[in-house]
Design a protein around this motif. Structure first.
Motif, PDB file in Angstrom:
ATOM      1  N   ASP A 379      28.055  30.345  -7.139  1.00  0.00           N
ATOM      2  CA  ASP A 379      29.346  30.519  -7.823  1.00  0.00           C
ATOM      3  C   ASP A 379      29.860  29.202  -8.421  1.00  0.00           C
ATOM      4  OD1 ASP A 379      29.300  33.198  -7.022  1.00  0.00           O
ATOM      5  OD2 ASP A 379      30.330  32.746  -5.151  1.00  0.00           O
ATOM      6  N   VAL A 380      28.952  28.443  -9.013  1.00  0.00           N
ATOM      7  CA  VAL A 380      29.338  27.167  -9.614  1.00  0.00           C
ATOM      8  C   VAL A 380      29.902  27.441 -11.007  1.00  0.00           C
ATOM      9  CG1 VAL A 380      28.569  24.860 -10.266  1.00  0.00           C
ATOM     10  CG2 VAL A 380      27.497  26.035  -8.332  1.00  0.00           C
ATOM     11  N   VAL A 381      31.123  26.976 -11.240  1.00  0.00           N
ATOM     12  CA  VAL A 381      31.772  27.195 -12.531  1.00  0.00           C
ATOM     13  C   VAL A 381      32.311  25.881 -13.064  1.00  0.00           C
ATOM     14  CG1 VAL A 381      32.405  29.573 -12.001  1.00  0.00           C
ATOM     15  CG2 VAL A 381      34.017  27.730 -11.494  1.00  0.00           C
ATOM     16  N   ILE A 382      32.398  25.803 -14.362  1.00  0.00           N
ATOM     17  CA  ILE A 382      33.011  24.665 -15.036  1.00  0.00           C
ATOM     18  C   ILE A 382      34.268  25.170 -15.733  1.00  0.00           C
ATOM     19  CG2 ILE A 382      31.582  24.981 -17.109  1.00  0.00           C
ATOM     20  CD1 ILE A 382      31.541  21.919 -17.372  1.00  0.00           C
ATOM     21  N   ASP A 383      35.377  24.498 -15.496  1.00  0.00           N
ATOM     22  CA  ASP A 383      36.669  24.945 -16.023  1.00  0.00           C
ATOM     23  C   ASP A 383      36.737  24.646 -17.518  1.00  0.00           C
ATOM     24  OD1 ASP A 383      39.308  25.412 -16.677  1.00  0.00           O
ATOM     25  OD2 ASP A 383      40.078  24.645 -14.780  1.00  0.00           O
ATOM     26  N   THR A 384      36.815  25.692 -18.317  1.00  0.00           N
ATOM     27  CA  THR A 384      36.906  25.534 -19.770  1.00  0.00           C
ATOM     28  C   THR A 384      38.249  26.033 -20.307  1.00  0.00           C
ATOM     29  OG1 THR A 384      35.810  27.673 -20.075  1.00  0.00           O
ATOM     30  CG2 THR A 384      34.415  25.708 -20.079  1.00  0.00           C
ATOM     31  N   THR A 385      39.251  26.108 -19.413  1.00  0.00           N
ATOM     32  CA  THR A 385      40.553  26.634 -19.831  1.00  0.00           C
ATOM     33  C   THR A 385      41.458  25.560 -20.422  1.00  0.00           C
ATOM     34  OG1 THR A 385      41.513  26.280 -17.634  1.00  0.00           O
ATOM     35  CG2 THR A 385      40.451  28.409 -18.050  1.00  0.00           C
ATOM     36  N   GLN A 386      41.101  24.288 -20.230  1.00  0.00           N
ATOM     37  CA  GLN A 386      41.951  23.198 -20.698  1.00  0.00           C
ATOM     38  C   GLN A 386      41.212  22.365 -21.745  1.00  0.00           C
ATOM     39  OE1 GLN A 386      45.148  22.833 -19.665  1.00  0.00           O
ATOM     40  NE2 GLN A 386      44.822  24.696 -18.421  1.00  0.00           N
ATOM     41  N   LEU A 387      41.936  21.998 -22.799  1.00  0.00           N
ATOM     42  CA  LEU A 387      41.380  21.131 -23.838  1.00  0.00           C
ATOM     43  C   LEU A 387      41.583  19.687 -23.391  1.00  0.00           C
ATOM     44  CD1 LEU A 387      40.027  21.142 -26.624  1.00  0.00           C
ATOM     45  CD2 LEU A 387      42.308  20.991 -27.633  1.00  0.00           C
ATOM     46  N   THR A 388      40.562  19.125 -22.738  1.00  0.00           N
ATOM     47  CA  THR A 388      40.672  17.792 -22.168  1.00  0.00           C
ATOM     48  C   THR A 388      39.292  17.162 -22.109  1.00  0.00           C
ATOM     49  OG1 THR A 388      41.181  16.562 -20.149  1.00  0.00           O
ATOM     50  CG2 THR A 388      40.550  18.852 -19.880  1.00  0.00           C
ATOM     51  N   ASN A 389      39.254  15.835 -22.026  1.00  0.00           N
ATOM     52  CA  ASN A 389      38.000  15.126 -21.892  1.00  0.00           C
ATOM     53  C   ASN A 389      37.534  15.028 -20.437  1.00  0.00           C
ATOM     54  OD1 ASN A 389      37.192  14.484 -24.571  1.00  0.00           O
ATOM     55  ND2 ASN A 389      38.859  12.989 -24.663  1.00  0.00           N
ATOM     56  N   GLU A 390      38.386  15.422 -19.506  1.00  0.00           N
ATOM     57  CA  GLU A 390      37.961  15.490 -18.116  1.00  0.00           C
ATOM     58  C   GLU A 390      37.173  16.784 -17.879  1.00  0.00           C
ATOM     59  OE1 GLU A 390      41.182  12.988 -15.524  1.00  0.00           O
ATOM     60  OE2 GLU A 390      41.550  15.139 -15.809  1.00  0.00           O
ATOM     61  N   LYS A 436      32.832  17.351 -20.669  1.00  0.00           N
ATOM     62  CA  LYS A 436      31.933  18.505 -20.527  1.00  0.00           C
ATOM     63  C   LYS A 436      31.244  18.856 -21.839  1.00  0.00           C
ATOM     64  CE  LYS A 436      36.102  21.368 -20.700  1.00  0.00           C
ATOM     65  NZ  LYS A 436      36.983  20.224 -20.341  1.00  0.00           N
ATOM     66  N   ASP A 437      31.773  18.379 -22.950  1.00  0.00           N
ATOM     67  CA  ASP A 437      31.171  18.661 -24.247  1.00  0.00           C
ATOM     68  C   ASP A 437      29.890  17.866 -24.485  1.00  0.00           C
ATOM     69  OD1 ASP A 437      33.286  20.367 -24.916  1.00  0.00           O
ATOM     70  OD2 ASP A 437      34.485  18.672 -25.638  1.00  0.00           O
TER      71      ASP A 437
END
Length: 461
Positions: A379-390, A436-437
């Motif tokens: 269940d590894v997820v990457i948070d893509t809900t915020q427009l940020t460089n973190e 993450k990009d």
């Protein structure tokens, strides 16, 4: 150490610009370079016990059955697949007797209805040894070789088909793994199988994989050893006795349209579970005394053919294939003939028993390292809900009692293997000042002895 389910926030200085730490001394929030999977003393001892002379004896015995064609005799005590089946069962049972009850051996028999290359209902039997794990028995790792053979005519069930390289070599490696593992304890469960029906259409492994799938088994890795006889093709090419190929698919065979959309969004063509196994095996093999280099090939298998790992891939299990560096197709089905119980032909020309022992060591190092480590994070997820460089990643907590924590991995999107490692401690989330990009991320679990799981790539939340 942070507690589980806590979020570890790591600054850009810690995540990107920190000096490299030693391989074993990182603390939570410390970034290091790629950290090798060091062999423990038990693994070193295990690898020393693998014996090319036993492998040779097993291959010669399998060849002596004349043919092991799936459609050959089931009840002749000397010749045919039935005689080979019973001998393999007896050999596995003899080794399992030294396990103190931890190992069990069974014949998994089913009737294959008429199908491609199966003209009439035919019994097919897989012979399976199971070493039950001591603390995580529900987690399973599978290794196989196929004991059926074929002549040039795949429907010829009567001519000699000794199959020394294809695939007595793989079965002999499996038998040697059973012998050296029988006296040892592993945390997870290991299944070692000699399957049949491969040459007719992967029927044995297909049945085995389906039985596991129907039972909801947590198979976290499967490897088949098929044509692992020699690094010298004897065809004028340069011998390569220290190399073995490992075929690993990229896009999962069972991928759904939704999964495909996610993969395309995150650029995960090289981050599926099979590719993560390839990275794990390479790391283990080059740091343990196997004597081999693993050449990972980013394909499901060779052109025009396939192996028993495909049966597991079709059910969503991570799986890969070991095979020698260069096949001699002219010799593949004509390596040795048997007349009146006497072998003719130079078996050593087609099987380098020391080479097979080295491939068996790669298998042993991989199996041991997987079975003693924590399971691959889920269940590894990457948070893509915020427009940020973190970047924030989250995952489910592992349940192993000896879990020490987790490591965050990343690499450039064009790099083949991991380039950076960050120890995040016993947390189930981390935020790092890495965009993450720009990179590919992974998460792996680590136990108190330093055993590391394969990495799991995140999907967008």
């Amino acid at each position: 150490m942070t507690s589980r389910r806590a979020v570890l926030s790591v600054s850009a200085a810690a995540a990107v610009a920190a000096p490299l730490a030693g391989a074993g001394g990182a603390t939570a929030g410390t970034r290091t370079g790629p950290r090798p999977q060091r062999p423990d003393p038990q693994l070193r001892e295990l690898l020393r016990e693998i014996d090319p002379r036993r492998i040779e004896a097993d291959i010669r015995r399998l060849v002596a059955f004349g043919t092991r064609h799936t459609l050959s005799s089931q009840d002749d005590p000397e010749r045919g697949i039935g005689a080979a089946r019973d001998w393999i069962f007896e050999r596995m049972s003899r080794y399992a007797a030294a396990s103190g009850g931890r190992m069990s051996v069974r014949k998994q028999t089913f009737i294959q209805p008429p199908a491609s290359r199966i003209p009439e209902p035919t019994p097919i039997t897989n012979v399976i040894t199971t070493l039950r794990g001591s603390s995580s028995p529900e987690r399973i790792y599978v290794v196989s070789g196929h004991y059926d053979s074929r002549a040039s005519d795949v429907m010829d069930a009567t001519s000699d088909a000794p199959g020394a390289d294809d695939d007595a070599s793989g079965v002999a490696a499996v038998l040697e793994l059973i012998r050296v593992l029988a006296t040892r304890r592993t945390e997870a469960t290991i299944m070692l199988a000699a399957v049949a029906g491969e040459e007719q259409g992967l029927y044995g492994s297909d049945h085995m994989a389906q039985v596991l799938h129907d039972a909801g088994a947590d198979v976290q890795a499967m490897f088949t050893n098929d044509i692992i006889g020699t690094g010298d093709a004897h065809d004028g090419s340069r011998p390569d006795p220290r190399s073995v190929r490992l075929f690993v698919e990229g896009v999962p065979t069972t991928e759904t349209p939704q999964q495909a959309a996610i993969r395309q969004a995150v650029g995960g063509e090289n981050d599926g579970p099979a590719r993560q196994l390839g990275r794990f095996v390479t790391d283990v093999a080059q740091n343990a005394p196997t004597g081999m280099d693993v050449r990972v090939v980013w394909r499901r298998d060779r052109y025009l053919r396939g192996g028993d790992h495909i049966s597991f891939l079709r059910r969503g299990y991570p799986a890969a294939r070991f095979t020698e560096p260069r096949e001699n197709f002219a010799h593949e089905h004509q390596d040795v003939r048997v007349e009146d119980g006497v072998q003719y032909g130079d078996l050593a020309r087609f099987c380098d028993f020391s080479y097979i022992a080295r491939v068996a060591r790669v298998n042993a190092a991989t199996l041991w390292s997987l079975a003693q480590a924590p399971g691959t994070p889920t269940d590894v997820v990457i948070d893509t809900t915020q427009l940020t460089n973190e970047t924030t990643l989250r995952w489910a907590a592992n349940t192993e009692a000896d879990l020490a924590g987790y490591e965050l991995l990343w690499r450039e999107s064009t790099a083949a293997d991991w380039e950076h490692v960050l120890d995040v401690g016993d947390a189930t989330a981390v935020t790092v000042d890495v965009s993450k990009d720009n990179v590919q991320f992974g998460v792996r679990a680590v136990d108190t002895d330093g055993h590391r799981s394969p990495a799991a790539a995140p999907v967008p939340s």
